[in-house]
Motif scaffolding. Structure first.
Motif, PDB file in Angstrom:
ATOM      1  N   GLN A   1      -6.402 -18.452  17.006  1.00  0.00           N
ATOM      2  CA  GLN A   1      -5.036 -18.169  17.444  1.00  0.00           C
ATOM      3  C   GLN A   1      -5.022 -17.873  18.944  1.00  0.00           C
ATOM      4  OE1 GLN A   1      -2.641 -15.487  15.121  1.00  0.00           O
ATOM      5  NE2 GLN A   1      -3.822 -15.874  13.245  1.00  0.00           N
ATOM      6  N   GLU A   2      -4.068 -18.460  19.609  1.00  0.00           N
ATOM      7  CA  GLU A   2      -4.014 -18.369  21.071  1.00  0.00           C
ATOM      8  C   GLU A   2      -3.848 -16.941  21.568  1.00  0.00           C
ATOM      9  OE1 GLU A   2      -0.766 -20.938  21.518  1.00  0.00           O
ATOM     10  OE2 GLU A   2      -1.946 -22.808  21.458  1.00  0.00           O
TER      11      GLU A   2
ATOM     12  N   PRO B   1      -4.302 -15.448  27.581  1.00  0.00           N
ATOM     13  CA  PRO B   1      -3.203 -14.566  28.011  1.00  0.00           C
ATOM     14  C   PRO B   1      -1.863 -15.097  27.512  1.00  0.00           C
ATOM     15  CG  PRO B   1      -4.653 -15.106  29.852  1.00  0.00           C
ATOM     16  CD  PRO B   1      -5.026 -16.005  28.737  1.00  0.00           C
ATOM     17  N   PRO B   2      -0.841 -14.251  27.483  1.00  0.00           N
ATOM     18  CA  PRO B   2       0.492 -14.701  27.040  1.00  0.00           C
ATOM     19  C   PRO B   2       1.003 -15.853  27.901  1.00  0.00           C
ATOM     20  CG  PRO B   2       0.402 -12.297  27.168  1.00  0.00           C
ATOM     21  CD  PRO B   2      -0.875 -12.799  27.762  1.00  0.00           C
TER      22      PRO B   2
ATOM     23  N   ASP C   1      -3.009 -26.424  27.286  1.00  0.00           N
ATOM     24  CA  ASP C   1      -3.181 -26.210  28.729  1.00  0.00           C
ATOM     25  C   ASP C   1      -4.655 -26.233  29.128  1.00  0.00           C
ATOM     26  OD1 ASP C   1      -0.435 -25.900  28.959  1.00  0.00           O
ATOM     27  OD2 ASP C   1      -0.533 -23.726  28.664  1.00  0.00           O
ATOM     28  N   MET C   2      -5.540 -25.884  28.163  1.00  0.00           N
ATOM     29  CA  MET C   2      -6.973 -25.820  28.473  1.00  0.00           C
ATOM     30  C   MET C   2      -7.662 -27.158  28.283  1.00  0.00           C
ATOM     31  SD  MET C   2      -7.158 -22.668  29.301  1.00  0.00           S
ATOM     32  CE  MET C   2      -8.911 -22.417  29.378  1.00  0.00           C
ATOM     33  N   GLU C   3      -6.960 -28.167  27.801  1.00  0.00           N
ATOM     34  CA  GLU C   3      -7.563 -29.474  27.563  1.00  0.00           C
ATOM     35  C   GLU C   3      -7.389 -30.424  28.735  1.00  0.00           C
ATOM     36  OE1 GLU C   3      -5.962 -30.951  23.951  1.00  0.00           O
ATOM     37  OE2 GLU C   3      -7.087 -29.576  22.667  1.00  0.00           O
ATOM     38  N   MET C   4      -6.800 -29.966  29.811  1.00  0.00           N
ATOM     39  CA  MET C   4      -6.624 -30.830  30.981  1.00  0.00           C
ATOM     40  C   MET C   4      -7.962 -31.086  31.653  1.00  0.00           C
ATOM     41  SD  MET C   4      -3.135 -29.343  32.732  1.00  0.00           S
ATOM     42  CE  MET C   4      -3.903 -27.788  33.077  1.00  0.00           C
TER      43      MET C   4
ATOM     44  N   PHE D   1      -3.239 -11.181  35.339  1.00  0.00           N
ATOM     45  CA  PHE D   1      -2.676 -11.542  34.032  1.00  0.00           C
ATOM     46  C   PHE D   1      -2.425 -10.264  33.241  1.00  0.00           C
ATOM     47  CE2 PHE D   1      -7.301 -11.684  33.570  1.00  0.00           C
ATOM     48  CZ  PHE D   1      -7.502 -10.853  32.478  1.00  0.00           C
ATOM     49  N   GLN D   2      -1.594 -10.417  32.208  1.00  0.00           N
ATOM     50  CA  GLN D   2      -1.287  -9.295  31.328  1.00  0.00           C
ATOM     51  C   GLN D   2      -2.410  -9.121  30.313  1.00  0.00           C
ATOM     52  OE1 GLN D   2       2.508  -9.960  29.513  1.00  0.00           O
ATOM     53  NE2 GLN D   2       3.620 -10.085  31.457  1.00  0.00           N
ATOM     54  N   PRO D   3      -2.709  -7.886  29.919  1.00  0.00           N
ATOM     55  CA  PRO D   3      -3.792  -7.683  28.936  1.00  0.00           C
ATOM     56  C   PRO D   3      -3.449  -8.302  27.588  1.00  0.00           C
ATOM     57  CG  PRO D   3      -2.584  -5.647  29.329  1.00  0.00           C
ATOM     58  CD  PRO D   3      -2.091  -6.625  30.354  1.00  0.00           C
ATOM     59  N   PHE D   4      -4.461  -8.822  26.914  1.00  0.00           N
ATOM     60  CA  PHE D   4      -4.313  -9.414  25.586  1.00  0.00           C
ATOM     61  C   PHE D   4      -5.549  -9.018  24.779  1.00  0.00           C
ATOM     62  CE2 PHE D   4      -6.594 -12.184  28.307  1.00  0.00           C
ATOM     63  CZ  PHE D   4      -7.473 -12.934  27.534  1.00  0.00           C
TER      64      PHE D   4
END
Length: 408
Positions: free
Chosen positions: A16-17, A22-23, A29-32, A302-305
């Protein structure tokens, strides 16, 4: 279960993302693709399992082709131990019940085997000594780890010294998580992870030390740390963590090698160098640079996750282990300061006690000299006793004659 169903469950529960990214960022987006490298994906880690088995096979070859001849060249010697006689009942008890029987168990085994308690205890002592790892085995293990850490550190330093995040740790987070990973850093990650997987797979047959449990925790935490940091694209800070750990491990393993070869002065020098590097890198650089940038500096980008908390938790586990090992090292430093030499490794092998009477002397001129010396010592004892007895008899006879003359 079909592969499609399994993949769906993994995507639903594990990948799960919100756990890994991060949010506002998703896996698409990571497959570019990027000209400077690739974006890390969890499936890339599948290559580490065959790499782990390849490391195990390579280690087997290394120890026999390089490790054993090198140990002989450096003068590593093994004690020749008495082999315990074959007694099936005792062997079964040793393998399946206990290696150190209690007094009541010794009495019971003596009754079953028709042997005295002393012979039972001697058999178990000999049997335990048989299983103690030889100095050659310990030397080969240290040599294998030394070679890997040396090559890994040199390659990692060469690939990182020109990167911006090597000098300024805030650069680890600029543009995160859309940071392409260069091929050299990708392979640096995969080889390190494969190596630690091989250590974990072979830890049951390696030499067990006093900090065996801590070593297991360290390997598991390191594997989780590398896997998670790759999937969450914490690769930049992850490369710094690996490089920092390899820097002191080189000195540690080289010191062990020379310890088994009884190169005392060189070993003491390496121990001092290792202690300094370890204390500086693990108690100063690691918390002040690495942990600080992941816990504090990263929040500016970035915001914490979930991954933020999980990654920092693993770093804190490593830091706790660093403190534990630093305590052991400081104990050794105190011994070195007061006694002038390193008495032994606080993380030394967890082995059964050694009885010098249960071990044979090595063959050769030294062994023959030792045997001759023992013979002379044994022969001199009755001779000395006889002389003393003769001297006492003569003295007593003279005293008796003197008393008789006075009496007359």
């Amino acid at each position: 279960m079909s592969p499609d169903r399994m993949a769906a469950l993994l995507n639903e529960w594990l990948w799960q993302e919100r756990y890994w990214l991060p949010p506002g960022i998703n896996w698409q987006d990571m497959e570019m693709e990027d000209e400077e490298g690739r974006f890390p994906l969890p499936r890339d880690l599948l290559i580490t399992l065959p790499l782990a088995f390849a490391f195990i096979a390579l280690r087997y070859v290394f120890e026999r082709i390089i490790g054993i001849p090198l140990s002989r060249y450096l003068g590593v010697k093994d004690r020749i131990r008495i082999e315990a006689p074959s007694i099936p009942k005792l062997e079964a008890f040793y393998e399946h019940t206990s290696r150190q029987p209690s007094q009541s168990q010794v009495v019971s085994l003596g009754t079953q085997c028709g042997l005295s308690q002393r012979r039972i205890q001697t058999w178990f002592r000999h049997r335990r000594n048989q299983d103690r790892p030889s100095n050659t085995k310990k030397f080969c293990e240290a040599a294998w780890r030394f070679v890997f850490y040396m090559v890994s550190f040199a390659a990692g330093l060469g690939s990182l010294i020109n990167t911006p995040w090597f000098w300024d740790q805030r650069e680890c987070w600029r543009g995160y998580p859309k940071q392409p990973v260069a091929d050299v850093h990708y392979w640096y990650y995969m080889l390190e992870l494969g190596f630690y997987l091989s250590l974990l797979l072979s830890i049951s047959v390696d030499v067990k030390r006093k900090d065996f449990k801590e070593q297991v925790v360290h390997h598991i935490a390191t594997i989780f740390l590398i896997c998670f940091s790759y999937c969450a694209n914490y690769v930049r800070v992850g490369t710094l963590v690996m490089l920092l750990h390899d820097s002191s491990d080189i000195l540690l393993e080289s010191g062990k090698m020379l310890h088994y070869a009884v190169w005392t002065r060189t070993c003491d020098f390496l121990f001092i160098a290792f202690a300094l590097v370890f204390l500086v890198t693990r108690l100063v650089v690691f918390p002040c640079r690495i942990v600080h940038t992941t816990m504090v500096s990263s929040l500016d980008f970035f915001q914490p996750f979930f991954g933020y908390y999980f990654f920092n938790a693993l770093l804190l586990v490593l830091q706790a282990l660093h403190i534990f090992w630093a305590y052991l090292i400081l104990r050794m430093i105190c011994k070195f300061a007061f006694k002038g030499k390193v008495e032994g490794d606080e993380r030394s092998d967890e082995e059964s006690e050694v009885d010098e009477h249960d071990e044979q002397e090595p063959e050769g001129e030294d062994g023959e000299a030792n045997r001759e010396q023992r013979k002379e010592t044994v022969n001199s004892k009755p001779t000395s006793l006889a002389n003393n007895c003769g001297l006492n008899n003569l003295t007593n006879q003279r005293n008796l004659n003197s008393k008789l003359r006075k009496a007359r």
